[in-house]
Design an enzyme around this catalytic site. Structure first.
Site, PDB file in Angstrom:
ATOM      1  CE1 TYR A   1      -4.716   1.160   3.363  1.00 31.96           C
ATOM      2  CE2 TYR A   1      -5.571   1.611   5.546  1.00 31.96           C
ATOM      3  CZ  TYR A   1      -4.506   1.487   4.690  1.00 31.96           C
ATOM      4  OH  TYR A   1      -3.240   1.690   5.164  1.00 31.96           O
TER       5      TYR A   1
ATOM      6  CE  LYS B   1       2.684   0.353 -11.044  1.00 33.16           C
ATOM      7  NZ  LYS B   1       4.120   0.650 -11.281  1.00 33.16           N
TER       8      LYS B   1
ATOM      9  CG  ASP C   1       6.771   2.810 -10.046  1.00 35.18           C
ATOM     10  OD1 ASP C   1       6.114   3.816 -10.392  1.00 35.18           O
ATOM     11  OD2 ASP C   1       7.111   1.923 -10.855  1.00 35.18           O
TER      12      ASP C   1
ATOM     13  CG  ASP D   1      -0.463   3.237   5.170  1.00 40.10           C
ATOM     14  OD1 ASP D   1      -0.337   3.907   6.208  1.00 40.10           O
ATOM     15  OD2 ASP D   1      -0.171   2.026   5.095  1.00 40.10           O
TER      16      ASP D   1
ATOM     17  CG  ASP E   1       4.644   5.478   7.690  1.00 45.07           C
ATOM     18  OD1 ASP E   1       3.755   6.259   8.098  1.00 45.07           O
ATOM     19  OD2 ASP E   1       4.933   4.418   8.269  1.00 45.07           O
TER      20      ASP E   1
HETATM   21  C1  IPM Z   1      -1.923   5.211   9.399  1.00 50.63           C
HETATM   22  C2  IPM Z   1      -1.788   3.816   9.945  1.00 50.63           C
HETATM   23  C3  IPM Z   1      -3.113   3.092   9.752  1.00 50.63           C
HETATM   24  C4  IPM Z   1      -3.407   3.061   8.271  1.00 50.63           C
HETATM   25  C5  IPM Z   1      -3.167   1.698  10.386  1.00 50.63           C
HETATM   26  C6  IPM Z   1      -2.781   1.720  11.845  1.00 50.63           C
HETATM   27  C7  IPM Z   1      -4.512   1.054  10.199  1.00 50.63           C
HETATM   28  O1  IPM Z   1      -0.737   3.145   9.330  1.00 50.63           O
HETATM   29  O2  IPM Z   1      -2.741   5.987   9.943  1.00 50.63           O
HETATM   30  O3  IPM Z   1      -1.210   5.540   8.453  1.00 50.63           O
HETATM   31  O4  IPM Z   1      -2.937   2.163   7.572  1.00 50.63           O
HETATM   32  O5  IPM Z   1      -4.120   3.937   7.815  1.00 50.63           O
HETATM   33 MG    MG Z   2       0.402   4.333   8.020  1.00 51.41          MG
END
Ligand code: IPM
Ligand code: MG
Length: 357
Positions: free
Chosen positions: A135, A189, A221, A245, A249
């Site tokens: 990042y 990884k 993975d 990240d 999710d």
């Molecule tokens: C998160 C989001 C951010 C990230 C984006 C919006 C930059 O997806 O907070 O997970 O990738 O960290």
């Molecule tokens: Mg995110």
């Protein structure tokens, strides 16, 4: 005790209004001050993390954020995108430790797309490193280069972690595991990437200081697969910025209700930025439809982590459980047989459900 409030874009202002009402109901003496972050800041100042916001965020004891982003800013150059403001405030405040709980409330057991027996009672904490990795690694960019005799565009990013960066996030994760189920799974990884070989080595070395926590390792993975196959095998997961990240999710959707999940991003001294895990949902903005509970629960995390007000944090969390038990639902978690209400009414319901102190 001063809180910098950043409502942001889309549904941000609506959900934030409810979270601030709940905070003030619990703690009338808390001082809050608003500033702009994200697309609204680009519009007003030409920068997604403008100087007045930076000054206020640095001065405050904690930051509460709604959500940033929207289609209006998607085609802007990278330095004028709302997401750039989010990355900038994380880096500027040194918020390296991102805590993302994925908790399935019993009342919402049927919200998940997974079988109830796979997710019932789910309670995972993802600890994501937030200020390093690919990042932020340099060099990065898109350039035109001569490759294989052809001038063409070339995109590149750099993944790296120092030992010290891994140690500090490792400590946060081991300490968190100690307060929970004493199981920590480190995700990497290492079969391909040297950076994450170092990650695994450092986590293993660190585990010598935490004999009471069981450390395991998993390739990313496989971790992605295991999260949907048997998510309850996990207690705390620690991983780098990029993998975190993606996995956070995935983990959030095990609960089926991303509108319920808070998060905390902490620096070395416990100062933090607190925000819901979901985005700015521009399609719902201004319609009194959005679920404010993730932001309200983020405010509870703020009281717990930055101000060590455990009892007050629990008051808010218990109130949220109570409104769910009473059957109140915003549209995102509504099921026939429950009571559909709007954003503001959900704030009212939580305030009404706060137990007297
Ligand atoms: C998160 C989001 C951010 C990230 C984006 C919006 C930059 O997806 O907070 O997970 O990738 O960290
Ligand atoms: Mg995110």
């Amino acid at each position: 005790m001063k809180i910098c409030v950043l409502p942001g874009d889309g549904i941000g202002p609506e959900i934030m209004a409810q979270a601030v009402r709940v905070l003030k109901a619990v703690h009338p003496s808390l001082e809050t001050e608003d500033a702009l972050l994200g697309g609204c800041a680009v519009d007003a100042f030409g920068s997604p993390y403008p100087e007045p916001t930076r000054v206020l965020a640095r001065k405050a004891d904690a930051v509460l954020l709604g959500a940033v982003g929207g289609p209006r800013w998607d085609s802007k150059p990278r330095d004028l995108r709302p997401e750039t403001g989010l990355l900038a405030i994380r880096k500027d405040l040194g918020l390296f430790a991102n805590l993302r709980p994925a908790l399935l409330y019993p009342e919402l057991a049927d919200s998940s797309t997974l079988k109830p027996e796979v997710v019932a009672g789910l309670d995972i904490l993802i600890v994501r490193e937030l200020t390093g990795d690919i990042y932020f690694g340099q060099p990065r960019g898109i350039e035109t280069r001569e490759i294989d005799g052809k001038r063409q565009r070339f995109g590149f990013n750099t993944m790296h972690y120092s030992e010290a960066e891994i140690v500090r996030i490792g400590r946060v994760a081991f300490d968190a595991a100690r307060r929970r189920g004493r199981k920590l799974c480190s995700v990497d990884k290492m079969n391909v990437l040297e950076t994450t070989q170092l990650w695994r080595d450092v986590m293993t070395e660190l585990s010598g200081n935490y004999p009471d926590v069981m450390l395991t390792h998993m390739l990313v993975d496989n971790a992605a697969m295991q999260l949907v196959r048997e998510p309850k095998q996990f207690d705390v997961i620690v991983t780098g910025n990029m993998f975190g990240d993606i996995l956070s999710d995935e983990a959030s959707m095990l609960t089926g209700s991303i509108g319920m999940l808070p998060s905390a991003s902490l620096d070395e001294s416990g100062k933090g930025l607190y925000e819901p895990s979901h985005g700015s949902a521009p399609d719902l903005a201004g319609r009194d439809l959005a679920n404010p509970l993730a932001t309200i629960l983020s405010a509870a995390m703020l009281l717990r982590y930055t101000f060590s007000m455990q009892a007050d944090a629990e008051r808010i969390e218990n109130a949220v459980r109570k409104v769910l038990a009473q059957g109140f639902r915003t549209a995102d978690i509504y099921r026939p047989g429950t009571k559909k209400i709007g954003t503001r009414a959900m704030g009212d319901a939580v305030i009404a459900a706060l137990d007297a102190r």
